[in-house]
Write a protein that holds these residues in place. Structure first.
Motif, PDB file in Angstrom:
ATOM      1  N   ALA A  20       8.620 -50.776  -2.437  1.00 51.57           N
ATOM      2  CA  ALA A  20       8.995 -50.186  -1.142  1.00 51.57           C
ATOM      3  C   ALA A  20       7.800 -49.575  -0.415  1.00 51.57           C
ATOM      4  O   ALA A  20       7.968 -48.915   0.604  1.00 51.57           O
ATOM      5  CB  ALA A  20      10.071 -49.114  -1.358  1.00 51.57           C
ATOM      6  N   GLY A  21       6.592 -49.804  -0.937  1.00 55.49           N
ATOM      7  CA  GLY A  21       5.398 -49.214  -0.314  1.00 55.49           C
ATOM      8  C   GLY A  21       5.100 -49.868   1.035  1.00 55.49           C
ATOM      9  O   GLY A  21       5.672 -50.904   1.386  1.00 55.49           O
ATOM     10  N   GLY A  23       2.158 -51.047   2.050  1.00 55.37           N
ATOM     11  CA  GLY A  23       1.186 -52.144   2.001  1.00 55.37           C
ATOM     12  C   GLY A  23       0.131 -52.040   3.074  1.00 55.37           C
ATOM     13  O   GLY A  23      -0.271 -53.055   3.666  1.00 55.37           O
ATOM     14  N   THR A  24      -0.353 -50.829   3.330  1.00 51.55           N
ATOM     15  CA  THR A  24      -1.272 -50.644   4.468  1.00 51.55           C
ATOM     16  C   THR A  24      -2.598 -51.388   4.280  1.00 51.55           C
ATOM     17  O   THR A  24      -3.238 -51.752   5.261  1.00 51.55           O
ATOM     18  CB  THR A  24      -1.576 -49.147   4.695  1.00 51.55           C
ATOM     19  N   ARG A  25      -2.962 -51.642   3.023  1.00 49.88           N
ATOM     20  CA  ARG A  25      -4.237 -52.335   2.820  1.00 49.88           C
ATOM     21  C   ARG A  25      -4.145 -53.809   3.192  1.00 49.88           C
ATOM     22  O   ARG A  25      -5.145 -54.505   3.211  1.00 49.88           O
ATOM     23  CB  ARG A  25      -4.720 -52.142   1.377  1.00 49.88           C
ATOM     24  N   GLU A  36       4.530 -57.758  -1.569  1.00 45.46           N
ATOM     25  CA  GLU A  36       5.018 -58.287  -2.839  1.00 45.46           C
ATOM     26  C   GLU A  36       5.431 -59.750  -2.733  1.00 45.46           C
ATOM     27  O   GLU A  36       5.662 -60.411  -3.726  1.00 45.46           O
ATOM     28  CB  GLU A  36       6.204 -57.446  -3.335  1.00 45.46           C
ATOM     29  N   GLN A 112      14.746 -47.348  -1.106  1.00 39.78           N
ATOM     30  CA  GLN A 112      13.981 -46.122  -0.876  1.00 39.78           C
ATOM     31  C   GLN A 112      13.829 -46.011   0.648  1.00 39.78           C
ATOM     32  O   GLN A 112      13.122 -46.817   1.264  1.00 39.78           O
ATOM     33  CB  GLN A 112      12.608 -46.206  -1.557  1.00 39.78           C
ATOM     34  N   GLY A 117       6.385 -42.149  -2.243  1.00 37.54           N
ATOM     35  CA  GLY A 117       5.504 -42.235  -3.404  1.00 37.54           C
ATOM     36  C   GLY A 117       6.129 -43.007  -4.558  1.00 37.54           C
ATOM     37  O   GLY A 117       7.347 -43.181  -4.626  1.00 37.54           O
TER      38      GLY A 117
HETATM   39  P1  UTP Z   1       0.694 -48.928  -3.935  1.00 35.74           P
HETATM   40  O1  UTP Z   1       0.117 -47.635  -3.579  1.00 35.74           O
HETATM   41  O2  UTP Z   1      -0.208 -49.976  -4.510  1.00 35.74           O
HETATM   42  O3  UTP Z   1       1.433 -49.623  -2.703  1.00 35.74           O
HETATM   43  O4  UTP Z   1       1.940 -48.707  -4.880  1.00 35.74           O
HETATM   44  P2  UTP Z   1       1.423 -49.273  -1.166  1.00 35.74           P
HETATM   45  O5  UTP Z   1       1.680 -47.828  -0.941  1.00 35.74           O
HETATM   46  O6  UTP Z   1       2.391 -50.233  -0.570  1.00 35.74           O
HETATM   47  O7  UTP Z   1      -0.055 -49.709  -0.792  1.00 35.74           O
HETATM   48  P3  UTP Z   1      -1.050 -49.220   0.376  1.00 35.74           P
HETATM   49  O8  UTP Z   1      -1.875 -48.141  -0.255  1.00 35.74           O
HETATM   50  O9  UTP Z   1      -0.236 -48.758   1.560  1.00 35.74           O
HETATM   51  O10 UTP Z   1      -1.854 -50.441   0.689  1.00 35.74           O
HETATM   52  C1  UTP Z   1       2.215 -49.461  -6.052  1.00 35.74           C
HETATM   53  C2  UTP Z   1       3.607 -50.069  -5.980  1.00 35.74           C
HETATM   54  O11 UTP Z   1       4.567 -49.039  -5.748  1.00 35.74           O
HETATM   55  C3  UTP Z   1       5.374 -49.343  -4.641  1.00 35.74           C
HETATM   56  C4  UTP Z   1       4.569 -50.340  -3.797  1.00 35.74           C
HETATM   57  O12 UTP Z   1       5.447 -51.197  -3.062  1.00 35.74           O
HETATM   58  C5  UTP Z   1       3.757 -51.078  -4.848  1.00 35.74           C
HETATM   59  O13 UTP Z   1       4.427 -52.226  -5.324  1.00 35.74           O
HETATM   60  N1  UTP Z   1       5.702 -48.099  -3.905  1.00 35.74           N
HETATM   61  C6  UTP Z   1       4.714 -47.255  -3.492  1.00 35.74           C
HETATM   62  C7  UTP Z   1       7.033 -47.814  -3.635  1.00 35.74           C
HETATM   63  O14 UTP Z   1       7.949 -48.568  -4.019  1.00 35.74           O
HETATM   64  N2  UTP Z   1       7.318 -46.685  -2.927  1.00 35.74           N
HETATM   65  C8  UTP Z   1       6.361 -45.828  -2.487  1.00 35.74           C
HETATM   66  O15 UTP Z   1       6.707 -44.804  -1.851  1.00 35.74           O
HETATM   67  C9  UTP Z   1       5.019 -46.120  -2.790  1.00 35.74           C
END
Ligand code: UTP
Length: 307
Positions: A20-21, A23-25, A36, A112, A117
């Motif tokens: 649920a992140g 993926g800003t990178r 994903e 989420q 986080g």
């Molecule tokens: P990452 O920190 O690598 O993912 O989290 P992110 O936040 O998507 O990446 P950036 O920093 O913005 O590029 C590791 C895993 O945890 C999930 C992400 O989807 C990833 O698979 N995650 C992270 C969540 O499910 N929820 C969150 O709040 C944060």
């Protein structure tokens, strides 16, 4: 491993896959495509992780997704029209590829609402566990830990020591600040030989001078159910997010056994372009159909770049 995982006293039923992140990178691609689902050659990273969970013998994949990332869940559903068309045209290989994801393992969605986080995401999975599940595996879909099987070794370690077990890799000093880093206990000769160490502390993204070791968490966790209680008791940490690392550190502080299994094989970080592109090249070079063409093309690209 001596026992099939299903007969193991620490058998894992649920594998939690936080996806649920933001993926800003990977922006701008991740405005509409969940990171994903980015393909490793032709298969999304999350499908590779679902295969790993199925191989472990787990019965359900709890996928944590964000409201705008429902493509992830769709990937594990049926595609009746597409399947019928491929079948009618005799495209059996492609049909098998379409069906593979949903045939691997049952998926359970958990939403989420906000990316608060990794710790927050994992905490939400408690609602889909059965009462008799004392342990849960967490597999990060942007981490490929090869060859598959490290979680089975972790289950053996849990059978021996109890508590929680995490996979670790040794990273360079200037990389520690990207990881959750372990503080290790006294050396135990037997454990050291097996690449197993007791953990006495854990810190998220330390500055190199503050890092307690160069052993870092690498996306595979076997967590005692006590983690959910710990997750309810932590405050936002690094980056203002609820960190899984902080909940594990709390368990350690309270005397809960935590060990690492040091992974000696390969590991690909699909979470940023600098790790994702080498992973695609790694798998591409080994691909039965495209491998030789990719090999030639990559050699040409490198020769031209270096000249
Ligand atoms: P990452 O920190 O690598 O993912 O989290 P992110 O936040 O998507 O990446 P950036 O920093 O913005 O590029 C590791 C895993 O945890 C999930 C992400 O989807 C990833 O698979 N995650 C992270 C969540 O499910 N929820 C969150 O709040 C944060």
């Amino acid at each position: 491993m001596s026992l099939p995982i299903a007969q193991h006293q620490n058998a894992v039923k649920t594998v939690v896959v936080p996806a649920a992140g933001m993926g800003t990178r990977f922006l701008p691609a991740t405005k509409t495509i969940p990171k994903e689902l980015l393909p490793v050659v032709d298969t999304p990273g999350i499908e590779l992780v679902a295969k790993e969970a199925a191989d472990l013998g787990a019965s359900q994949l709890a996928i944590i997704t964000a409201p705008n990332k429902d493509g992830i869940l769709k990937h594990f559903e049926a595609f009746p029209e597409l399947e019928a068309t491929l079948e009618a045209r005799g495209k059996t290989d492609q049909l098998n590829k379409v069906r593979a994801a949903r045939e691997l393992i049952a998926t359970v969605p958990v939403v989420q609402e906000k990316p608060l986080g990794l710790g927050h995401a994992v905490g939400l999975a408690e609602s889909v566990l059965d009462d008799d599940e004392d342990v849960v595996a967490v597999m990060l879909p942007d981490d490929l830990v090869l060859p598959f099987g490290v979680t089975e070794r972790m289950a053996e370690v849990r059978a021996k020591f109890g508590g929680s077990v995490l996979a670790a890799i040794e990273v360079a000093e200037d990389e520690v600040s990207s990881y959750g880093v372990f503080e290790l206990g006294e050396l135990d000769a037997e454990s050291e030989n097996e690449g197993i160490r007791r953990v006495v502390g854990m810190v998220e993204k330390p500055a190199p001078e503050d890092a307690p070791s160069r052993f870092a968490a690498t996306g595979r966790y076997l967590l005692d159910r006590a983690i959910f209680d710990a997750l309810r008791r932590i405050e936002p940490g690094a980056g203002g997010e609820l960190q899984l690392t902080d909940a594990i550190a709390l368990l350690i502080e309270e005397g809960h056994p935590v060990h690492i299994v040091v992974h000696e094989g390969k590991r690909h970080d699909l979470g940023n372009p600098a790790g994702y592109i080498p992973a695609v090249v790694y798998f591409g070079l080994r691909h039965a159909e495209y491998g030789s063409k990719i090999h030639r093309a990559v050699k040409e690209i490198i020769a031209e770049f270096e000249s």
